[in-house]
Scaffold this motif. Structure first.
Motif, mmCIF file in Angstrom:
data_model
loop_
_atom_site.group_PDB
_atom_site.id
_atom_site.type_symbol
_atom_site.label_atom_id
_atom_site.label_comp_id
_atom_site.label_asym_id
_atom_site.label_seq_id
_atom_site.Cartn_x
_atom_site.Cartn_y
_atom_site.Cartn_z
ATOM 1 N N LEU A 109 0.830 -1.211 0.000
ATOM 2 C CA LEU A 109 0.000 0.000 0.000
ATOM 3 C C LEU A 109 0.861 1.257 0.000
ATOM 4 C CD1 LEU A 109 -2.827 -0.930 2.551
ATOM 5 C CD2 LEU A 109 -3.095 -0.552 0.091
ATOM 6 N N ALA A 110 2.080 1.149 0.509
ATOM 7 C CA ALA A 110 2.981 2.305 0.561
ATOM 8 C C ALA A 110 3.572 2.647 -0.796
ATOM 9 C CB ALA A 110 4.104 2.037 1.568
ATOM 10 N N ASN A 111 3.368 1.807 -1.812
ATOM 11 C CA ASN A 111 3.839 2.102 -3.172
ATOM 12 C C ASN A 111 2.651 2.531 -4.019
ATOM 13 O OD1 ASN A 111 4.799 2.150 -5.786
ATOM 14 N ND2 ASN A 111 5.875 0.200 -5.675
ATOM 15 N N PRO A 112 2.495 3.833 -4.285
ATOM 16 C CA PRO A 112 1.327 4.308 -5.036
ATOM 17 C C PRO A 112 1.347 3.893 -6.498
ATOM 18 C CG PRO A 112 2.876 6.102 -4.666
ATOM 19 C CD PRO A 112 3.406 4.931 -3.897
ATOM 20 N N ASP A 113 2.493 3.415 -6.978
ATOM 21 C CA ASP A 113 2.617 3.027 -8.387
ATOM 22 C C ASP A 113 2.566 1.511 -8.546
ATOM 23 O OD1 ASP A 113 2.768 3.670 -11.034
ATOM 24 O OD2 ASP A 113 4.933 3.978 -11.078
ATOM 25 N N CYS A 114 1.833 0.860 -7.646
ATOM 26 C CA CYS A 114 1.700 -0.594 -7.677
ATOM 27 C C CYS A 114 0.224 -0.965 -7.586
ATOM 28 C CB CYS A 114 2.470 -1.222 -6.513
ATOM 29 S SG CYS A 114 2.298 -3.007 -6.394
ATOM 30 N N GLU A 115 -0.269 -1.664 -8.604
ATOM 31 C CA GLU A 115 -1.627 -2.200 -8.550
ATOM 32 C C GLU A 115 -1.590 -3.497 -7.751
ATOM 33 O OE1 GLU A 115 -5.172 -3.867 -11.523
ATOM 34 O OE2 GLU A 115 -3.284 -3.105 -12.347
ATOM 35 N N ILE A 116 -2.483 -3.628 -6.788
ATOM 36 C CA ILE A 116 -2.482 -4.788 -5.888
ATOM 37 C C ILE A 116 -3.759 -5.587 -6.098
ATOM 38 C CG2 ILE A 116 -2.339 -5.556 -3.493
ATOM 39 C CD1 ILE A 116 -1.206 -2.708 -2.858
ATOM 40 N N VAL A 117 -3.608 -6.871 -6.377
ATOM 41 C CA VAL A 117 -4.736 -7.785 -6.513
ATOM 42 C C VAL A 117 -4.580 -8.864 -5.451
ATOM 43 C CG1 VAL A 117 -5.949 -9.406 -8.015
ATOM 44 C CG2 VAL A 117 -4.869 -7.365 -9.002
ATOM 45 N N VAL A 118 -5.595 -9.020 -4.616
ATOM 46 C CA VAL A 118 -5.554 -10.042 -3.573
ATOM 47 C C VAL A 118 -6.345 -11.250 -4.048
ATOM 48 C CG1 VAL A 118 -6.121 -10.619 -1.187
ATOM 49 C CG2 VAL A 118 -5.304 -8.320 -1.745
#
Length: 253
Positions: A130-139
């Motif tokens: 979450l601390a990387n704004p340039d990373c899309e996260i899919v759980v």
């Protein structure tokens, strides 16, 4: 130093180094080897250590070490492994990060990467990224394992089947002398086996303590891994096998 005070220190050394040796402990605590053997026997009888020739290791078998102890175990090595692994992952990549304390360290090392898509079944990894704004996260969905915030099972595996990752970053609980990768949870192994089929590049991250442990369920083999990041050289026979398989071994630190 009395036995009461000595044994917690022995456990802490085992957590840090993965293994304790009788003669080393006798020198460190300035007691006889017989005294240390008694300490190790009592710790083994209490289920806190597992005796091996000349010393003891953290217990293995059919259940894993509790999560907070795994976090502390070989932390410096895990950080070094994570930095080396993250350096091998380019920006603008799709990445799967597995369950495990070393993969969580990789997530921390990826915070400066840009334009990443990370899929994970590890809630801790998702929170770190979450601390990387340039990373899309899919759980990836699945059954929540409260012990370590991991998602496992058939739902997780079916989610993974919808992707083709550039890189999958896997951990393991143990590795035997044949190069087989082992774990304790059949549901987690199902996820790992699916990832081996759904990734263009598979990276394994595991410190040297995994060479000294055992677990009952097979994920796959180092033969299935493109690159193995660890902190100490492999035993020569296994190193030779990796060379024959084309598995690149990177020793960090």
């Amino acid at each position: 130093m009395s036995q009461t005070f000595r044994q917690p220190d022995i456990l802490e050394i085992a957590r840090t180094e993965g293994k304790v040796m009788v003669e080393d402990l006798a020198d460190r605590f300035d007691v006889t080897v017989q005294t240390i053997r008694r300490d190790l026997t009592e710790l083994a009888n209490a289920g806190k250590l597992e005796r091996v020739h000349g010393g003891a290791i953290l217990p293995s078998g059919v259940s894993n070490i509790v999560y907070e102890e795994r976090r502390r175990l070989n932390d410096d090595a895990k950080q070094s492994i994570a930095r080396a692994c993250a350096a091998a992952i380019p920006d603008s990549a799709s990445v799967f990060l597995d369950i495990g304390t070393t993969t969580e360290a990789v997530a921390q090392a990826l915070l400066d990467h840009s334009n990443l898509m990370v899929v994970t079944n590890n809630m801790n990894v998702a929170n770190i990224l979450l601390a990387n704004p340039d990373c899309e996260i899919v759980v990836a969905g699945g059954t929540l394992r409260r012990a370590d915030n991991g998602l496992v099972g058939n739902i997780t595996a079916r989610t993974i089947e919808n992707f083709k990752f550039d890189y999958a970053i896997l951990g393991c609980s143990a590795m035997d002398e044949d190069g087989d990768l082992l774990d304790f949870d059949i549901q987690e192994v199902l996820v790992g086996q699916t990832l081996l089929k759904r990734s263009r590049g598979v990276f394994l991250v595991a410190d040297h303590s995994k060479f000294q442990r055992n677990a009952p369920v097979r994920i796959g083999s180092l033969q299935d891994i493109d690159r193995f990041f660890t902190d100490q050289p492999l035993p020569q026979p296994l190193s030779d096998r990796c060379a024959g398989w084309g598995t690149e071994v990177t020793v960090s630190g």
